[in-house]
Design an enzyme around this catalytic site. Structure first.
Site, short mmCIF file in Angstrom:
data_model
loop_
_atom_site.label_atom_id
_atom_site.label_comp_id
_atom_site.label_asym_id
_atom_site.label_seq_id
_atom_site.Cartn_x
_atom_site.Cartn_y
_atom_site.Cartn_z
N HIS A 66 35.34 59.29 52.78
CA HIS A 66 34.93 59.67 54.13
C HIS A 66 33.91 58.66 54.65
O HIS A 66 33.22 58.00 53.88
CB HIS A 66 34.32 61.08 54.14
CG HIS A 66 35.33 62.17 54.07
ND1 HIS A 66 35.89 62.59 52.88
CD2 HIS A 66 35.92 62.92 55.04
CE1 HIS A 66 36.76 63.55 53.12
NE2 HIS A 66 36.80 63.76 54.42
N SER A 70 37.55 66.64 58.97
CA SER A 70 36.28 66.17 58.42
C SER A 70 35.84 64.82 58.96
O SER A 70 34.64 64.52 58.96
CB SER A 70 36.38 66.10 56.89
OG SER A 70 37.50 65.32 56.49
#
Length: 268
Positions: A250, A44
């Protein structure tokens, strides 16, 4: 004929004196700029989760047009870009699902991988829901995995890339430390937990850098660009706990464009 990674370097060294002698005649014809065949692999952090602007055709892989691979390709005219990085990917997923476009014609490969193998999501969930003791125990488990099991898994991935594309430049990028210690966060995890999470990030980066170097690959340390932009810094390029939950921990769009992209640019 494409040269191996080592042979290309040696040939360049031998060619330099010849170019110095015959430079005038060689300059008559300007060299044609060749398109770069670029494949972006990984998890990711490479697909761009957290940056938004996802390609709808990528489904749950969540490949973003604001990810560092997409930004690199867009800024290099003529790039032939294959984007197989996928949210949630582990080393086994790279081997099974992502390597098809990597071949003898590939010029550049980038990758982030290993965090999910080490239990990234479960570790952060434990730390946020179960308190300091459980958090520290889960981090210790992850760090043991990183030291004892992950190196061989990385070797499998790097061996496969090298076998399929022996002349490609391969750039392995690391993960940022999540927290600025002694920073501006008044609530959330304890400082001890934050320090342990940062230490785990240092561990995975050290292991990854060593395995990459042993394969002749470049390693890109993103802590050089994320410094001052961690969580609790006041100007973070990482999401804290947020909705949708998969964005948590993230990189933001700034994290991709200002944290990761400059490191890939420097390596290439």
């Amino acid at each position: 004929m494409r040269l191996s990674r080592r042979a290309a370097t040696a040939s360049a060294l031998l060619l330099t004196p010849a170019l110095a002698l015959f430079g005038a005649s060689a300059a008559v014809s300007a060299p044609r700029i060749q398109a770069t065949d670029y494949v972006a692999l990984g998890d990711s952090y490479s697909s761009g989760v957290g940056a938004g602007s996802y390609d709808s055709s990528s489904g749950s892989c969540k490949r973003s047009t604001k990810s560092y691979p997409a930004l690199w390709a867009a800024s290099h005219t003529g790039t032939r870009f294959n984007f197989t990085a996928c949210s949630g990917a582990r080393t086994g997923d790279v081997l099974a699902k992502q390597l098809t476009p990597v071949n003898s014609g590939t010029d550049l490969v980038s990758i982030t991988i290993g965090g999910n193998d080490a239990g990234f999501a479960d570790t952060m969930t434990t730390c946020n829901l179960q308190g300091e003791s459980a958090c520290l125990a889960r981090i210790a488990k992850a760090r043991a995995y990183i030291q004892q099991t992950l190196p061989a898994q990385l070797d499998q991935v790097y061996d496969a890339i090298d076998s399929r594309a022996p002349a490609a430049q391969v750039v392995v990028l690391g993960y940022p430390r999540f927290y600025k210690l002694g920073g501006s966060c008044a609530v959330g995890l304890s400082e001890k937990s934050r320090a342990a999470i940062n230490a785990a990030a240092d561990d995975i980066n050290a292991v990854t850098a060593k395995r990459a170097a042993d394969h002749g690959f470049a390693f890109g340390d993103v802590n050089t660009t994320f410094a001052g932009h961690e969580l609790c810094s006041g100007a973070p390029w990482l999401h804290s706990v947020t909705l949708p939950v998969e964005n948590s921990y993230h990189p933001t769009a700034n994290g991709q464009s200002k944290g990761y992209l400059p490191v890939l640019n420097s390596a290439t």
